[in-house]
Design a protein around this motif. Structure first.
Motif, PDB file in Angstrom:
ATOM      1  N   GLY A  87      -9.362  -0.302  45.038  1.00 27.59           N
ATOM      2  CA  GLY A  87     -10.725  -0.680  44.685  1.00 27.59           C
ATOM      3  C   GLY A  87     -10.919  -0.660  43.183  1.00 27.59           C
ATOM      4  O   GLY A  87      -9.976  -0.448  42.415  1.00 27.59           O
ATOM      5  N   TYR A  88     -12.169  -0.846  42.766  1.00 33.53           N
ATOM      6  CA  TYR A  88     -12.443  -0.904  41.332  1.00 33.53           C
ATOM      7  C   TYR A  88     -12.198   0.427  40.635  1.00 33.53           C
ATOM      8  O   TYR A  88     -11.883   0.466  39.445  1.00 33.53           O
ATOM      9  N   SER A  89     -12.337   1.520  41.351  1.00 33.09           N
ATOM     10  CA  SER A  89     -12.026   2.819  40.749  1.00 33.09           C
ATOM     11  C   SER A  89     -10.545   2.880  40.369  1.00 33.09           C
ATOM     12  O   SER A  89     -10.179   3.396  39.305  1.00 33.09           O
ATOM     13  N   ASP A  90      -9.697   2.319  41.238  1.00 31.94           N
ATOM     14  CA  ASP A  90      -8.265   2.261  40.938  1.00 31.94           C
ATOM     15  C   ASP A  90      -7.989   1.347  39.744  1.00 31.94           C
ATOM     16  O   ASP A  90      -7.120   1.636  38.915  1.00 31.94           O
ATOM     17  N   VAL A  91      -8.727   0.237  39.671  1.00 32.35           N
ATOM     18  CA  VAL A  91      -8.548  -0.699  38.554  1.00 32.35           C
ATOM     19  C   VAL A  91      -8.866  -0.013  37.229  1.00 32.35           C
ATOM     20  O   VAL A  91      -8.124  -0.129  36.246  1.00 32.35           O
ATOM     21  N   VAL A  92      -9.970   0.718  37.205  1.00 29.12           N
ATOM     22  CA  VAL A  92     -10.382   1.405  35.977  1.00 29.12           C
ATOM     23  C   VAL A  92      -9.336   2.444  35.570  1.00 29.12           C
ATOM     24  O   VAL A  92      -8.946   2.536  34.400  1.00 29.12           O
ATOM     25  N   ASN A  93      -8.863   3.216  36.535  1.00 34.83           N
ATOM     26  CA  ASN A  93      -7.836   4.218  36.241  1.00 34.83           C
ATOM     27  C   ASN A  93      -6.536   3.562  35.778  1.00 34.83           C
ATOM     28  O   ASN A  93      -5.867   4.055  34.859  1.00 34.83           O
ATOM     29  N   ALA A  94      -6.174   2.451  36.400  1.00 35.85           N
ATOM     30  CA  ALA A  94      -4.936   1.758  36.033  1.00 35.85           C
ATOM     31  C   ALA A  94      -5.010   1.210  34.610  1.00 35.85           C
ATOM     32  O   ALA A  94      -4.016   1.241  33.872  1.00 35.85           O
ATOM     33  N   CYS A  95      -6.170   0.731  34.218  1.00 35.26           N
ATOM     34  CA  CYS A  95      -6.332   0.222  32.851  1.00 35.26           C
ATOM     35  C   CYS A  95      -6.181   1.353  31.835  1.00 35.26           C
ATOM     36  O   CYS A  95      -5.486   1.206  30.819  1.00 35.26           O
ATOM     37  N   GLY A  96      -6.826   2.484  32.105  1.00 33.12           N
ATOM     38  CA  GLY A  96      -6.720   3.621  31.192  1.00 33.12           C
ATOM     39  C   GLY A  96      -5.305   4.149  31.099  1.00 33.12           C
ATOM     40  O   GLY A  96      -4.799   4.438  30.001  1.00 33.12           O
ATOM     41  N   LEU A  97      -4.636   4.265  32.247  1.00 32.15           N
ATOM     42  CA  LEU A  97      -3.254   4.747  32.263  1.00 32.15           C
ATOM     43  C   LEU A  97      -2.323   3.759  31.566  1.00 32.15           C
ATOM     44  O   LEU A  97      -1.430   4.164  30.810  1.00 32.15           O
ATOM     45  N   GLY A  98      -2.540   2.471  31.808  1.00 33.07           N
ATOM     46  CA  GLY A  98      -1.705   1.454  31.172  1.00 33.07           C
ATOM     47  C   GLY A  98      -1.789   1.517  29.659  1.00 33.07           C
ATOM     48  O   GLY A  98      -0.778   1.410  28.960  1.00 33.07           O
ATOM     49  N   TYR A  99      -3.006   1.713  29.148  1.00 30.05           N
ATOM     50  CA  TYR A  99      -3.177   1.829  27.696  1.00 30.05           C
ATOM     51  C   TYR A  99      -2.425   3.046  27.165  1.00 30.05           C
ATOM     52  O   TYR A  99      -1.700   2.955  26.164  1.00 30.05           O
ATOM     53  N   ALA A 100      -2.592   4.188  27.826  1.00 32.06           N
ATOM     54  CA  ALA A 100      -1.951   5.421  27.355  1.00 32.06           C
ATOM     55  C   ALA A 100      -0.427   5.310  27.390  1.00 32.06           C
ATOM     56  O   ALA A 100       0.266   5.787  26.482  1.00 32.06           O
ATOM     57  N   ARG A 101       0.107   4.678  28.431  1.00 34.01           N
ATOM     58  CA  ARG A 101       1.563   4.521  28.519  1.00 34.01           C
ATOM     59  C   ARG A 101       2.092   3.622  27.405  1.00 34.01           C
ATOM     60  O   ARG A 101       3.131   3.908  26.801  1.00 34.01           O
ATOM     61  N   MET A 102       1.397   2.539  27.130  1.00 32.19           N
ATOM     62  CA  MET A 102       1.845   1.646  26.063  1.00 32.19           C
ATOM     63  C   MET A 102       1.707   2.319  24.699  1.00 32.19           C
ATOM     64  O   MET A 102       2.539   2.129  23.810  1.00 32.19           O
TER      65      MET A 102
END
Length: 222
Positions: A87-102
């Motif tokens: 869901g959108y909660s997962d999308v928001v978390n994935a965006c934040g995690l993706g930024y931190a990993r990069m």
């Protein structure tokens, strides 16, 4: 045995010829050595130049506009494989995690080595982070646009009475909150030597996610 004076020119001439041939031979050898030395230097310089070029290619960073979105998509794929959907909660978390990993990849890359742009000029860590911030801004715009388009479709079909303007603005705020929280988590994890994993954080309020999750098939839009 008596020696005639007329004999001397013969011996002197022979010695002269030998010396002349010897000097010519030495001259040719010296010239050959000079050519060999020059060629060796040229080959050595070409080898060094090749090593420099190969090192630059090895340390070249091609900044892709899809890098962050690909990272987010990969995280969401793992969630879907594990839970069947997201869901959108997962999308928001994935965006934040993706930024931190990069961000962590950029920091590791610039710890002890230099990296270059496609044109061969030096690429600094600050430039990479600035580029990453820009990519995240574009990701926020993309997610908000996807939700808005889906909402317009639902309004047109009569499934919802009006555009969820408030929820769309909250989505934007939540995405930036996720970025900040995951960066804080990254720094804390780095200090403790722990890897960075996806969390089930709730950014914003539950009503926002309820509204956004009813807008359509999220799996096809992100």
């Amino acid at each position: 045995m008596p020696i005639s004076i007329s004999d001397y020119p013969v011996y002197l001439q022979d010695d002269y010829k030998l010396n002349r041939e010897y000097l010519k031979s030495q001259g040719r050898q010296n010239e050959d050595q000079k050519v060999f030395h020059r060629d060796s230097l040229e080959i050595s310089q070409l080898s060094k130049n090749r090593e420099i070029v190969m090192d630059k290619i090895k340390h070249m960073v091609v900044q892709s506009a899809a890098a962050l979105s690909d990272m987010r998509a990969g995280i969401l794929k793992e969630i879907r494989e594990e839970k069947g959907q997201y869901g959108y909660s997962d999308v928001v978390n994935a965006c934040g995690l993706g930024y931190a990993r990069m961000y962590s990849e950029i920091e590791r890359r610039h710890e002890n080595e230099q990296y270059y742009k496609a044109d061969g000029t030096l690429l600094t860590k600050e430039e990479e982070i600035e580029w990453l911030d820009l990519q995240y801004d574009q990701e926020v715009v993309w997610q908000k646009s996807c939700a808005r388009i889906a909402a317009q479709g639902q309004v047109f079909l009569g499934n919802i009475p009006e555009m969820p303007t408030k929820e769309l603005e909250e989505l934007e705020d939540s995405l930036y909150q996720a970025k900040d929280v995951y960066m804080k988590l990254y720094r804390e994890s780095g200090q403790m030597g722990k890897p960075l994993f996806l969390q089930n954080y709730m950014f914003g309020n539950g009503q926002m996610y309820e509204v956004l999750n009813t807008l359509g098939n999220l799996q096809e839009r992100v």
